[in-house]
Motif scaffolding. Structure first.
Motif, short mmCIF file in Angstrom:
data_model
loop_
_atom_site.label_atom_id
_atom_site.label_comp_id
_atom_site.label_asym_id
_atom_site.label_seq_id
_atom_site.Cartn_x
_atom_site.Cartn_y
_atom_site.Cartn_z
N GLU A 66 28.93 -5.61 -34.10
CA GLU A 66 29.51 -6.55 -33.60
C GLU A 66 28.79 -7.36 -32.33
O GLU A 66 28.75 -8.63 -32.22
N THR A 68 25.49 -7.24 -31.74
CA THR A 68 24.08 -7.93 -32.34
C THR A 68 24.53 -9.26 -32.65
O THR A 68 23.94 -10.32 -32.36
N GLU A 69 25.56 -9.53 -33.44
CA GLU A 69 26.12 -10.91 -34.05
C GLU A 69 26.56 -11.81 -32.75
O GLU A 69 26.23 -12.99 -32.80
N ARG A 72 23.22 -12.93 -31.26
CA ARG A 72 22.50 -13.89 -32.11
C ARG A 72 23.30 -15.39 -31.86
O ARG A 72 22.73 -16.11 -31.91
N GLU A 73 24.53 -15.28 -31.72
CA GLU A 73 25.22 -16.61 -31.55
C GLU A 73 25.04 -17.04 -30.09
O GLU A 73 25.10 -18.36 -30.18
N ALA A 107 19.05 -7.84 -33.08
CA ALA A 107 19.00 -9.39 -33.15
C ALA A 107 17.72 -9.79 -32.92
O ALA A 107 17.63 -11.23 -33.48
#
Length: 301
Positions: A66, A68-69, A72-73, A107
């Protein structure tokens, strides 16, 4: 973090949050670019290494994915805290923020935003423990191992540790006692199958391993665990009690009252009645149980 944290807790808040203060680059010649805001550096991620004495050993896969996402965002929203590597010139060791660093690697980041401080081994360990304890990132065994390292390696007292992490001395003592549990029970706590409350409930049981397996298999609550531990203790005390009382037993009303009080307090209660006068005995196994009882009695008053 709240400004009223005691000891190192407040120092950690300053280290992580006060990035407006200009700091020196801890690694001479290291390619590090300053970001907006003096004091925050962009450190190449391959020059950053984990702290081998990091108290946190278990990183949940789900929360790491979670994070990592999220990185990335939105990128890394809070810089990690580093010190110049004590082993390799031009590289860095993580003081706080290993989970963000791991997620950043996943990421595919090339650099990590970081604050660099010159810190000795004691400061690094204390800060790592404070950060994880205040954020509830450590399981009870990891926490206990961190406290043990502070005591054995650096001569810290339980009282000093309590002040640093903002906990009571009884919390430190009870957490350290968990290291006396069998390795199988400690592993259950490390993996999140048992909570610290479960572990404390069965710490003094005759067979904590068997009780732990029963709790895990049945998904039992801490109160259930305490009841199981009490039953085992009652069975062990029963022969001695019968011998000392000459084989007599308490009347039904007295036994029922003992059970009712035990349920309410979560502690062993014994009533000794001598024709209308007598004693009410409440037994506790840990200082935390005594603290909880005192709080209840004070509120009731």
């Amino acid at each position: 973090m709240a400004e009223n944290r005691r000891g190192l807790g407040r120092g950690l808040s300053a280290l992580l949050g006060d990035v407006a203060e200009t700091i020196e680059d801890g690694g001479a010649g290291v390619p590090a670019e300053r970001r907006e805001g003096a004091g925050v550096l962009e450190i190449p991620i391959e020059l950053i290494h984990r702290n081998p004495d990091q108290p946190r050993r278990v990183f949940g896969d789900v929360e790491l994915i979670e994070l990592t996402e999220s990185i990335r965002e939105k990128g890394v929203l809070q810089p990690i805290l580093l010190r110049p590597s004590p082993k390799t010139s031009g590289e860095y060791e993580i003081v706080a923020g290993e989970r963000r660093w791991r997620a950043g690697q996943m990421a595919g980041l090339g650099v990590m935003p970081a604050v660099v401080r010159d810190l000795d081994d004691l400061q690094v360990l204390e800060i790592a423990i404070v950060e994880n304890v205040q954020r509830a990132d450590l399981n009870a065994i990891e926490e206990a191992l961190g406290f043990k390292a502070l005591i054995e390696r650096f001569g810290r007292t339980q009282e000093a540790i309590a002040q640093a992490v903002g906990k009571s001395r009884s919390h430190i003592a009870n957490t350290l006692r968990l290291l006396q549990l069998p390795a199988e029970v400690q592993e259950h706590v490390m993996q999140g199958r048992l909570s610290a409350g479960h572990a404390r409930a069965i710490a003094t049981a005759d067979d904590p391993v068997a009780l732990a397996e029963r709790i895990v298999d049945g998904g039992l609550s801490v109160r259930d665990a305490e009841a199981l531990a009490r039953k085992g203790a009652d069975k062990a005390k029963a022969p001695a009690a019968r011998k000392s009382s000459g084989g007599g037993s308490k009347d039904t009303d007295t036994a029922a009252l003992e059970n009712d009080l035990s349920e309410v307090l979560g502690l062993d209660v014994s009533i000794v009645d001598r024709g209308g006068a007598g004693e009410l005995r409440i037994s506790y196994k840990t200082l935390e149980q005594l603290d909880d009882l005192c709080r209840r009695l004070t509120r009731a008053g």
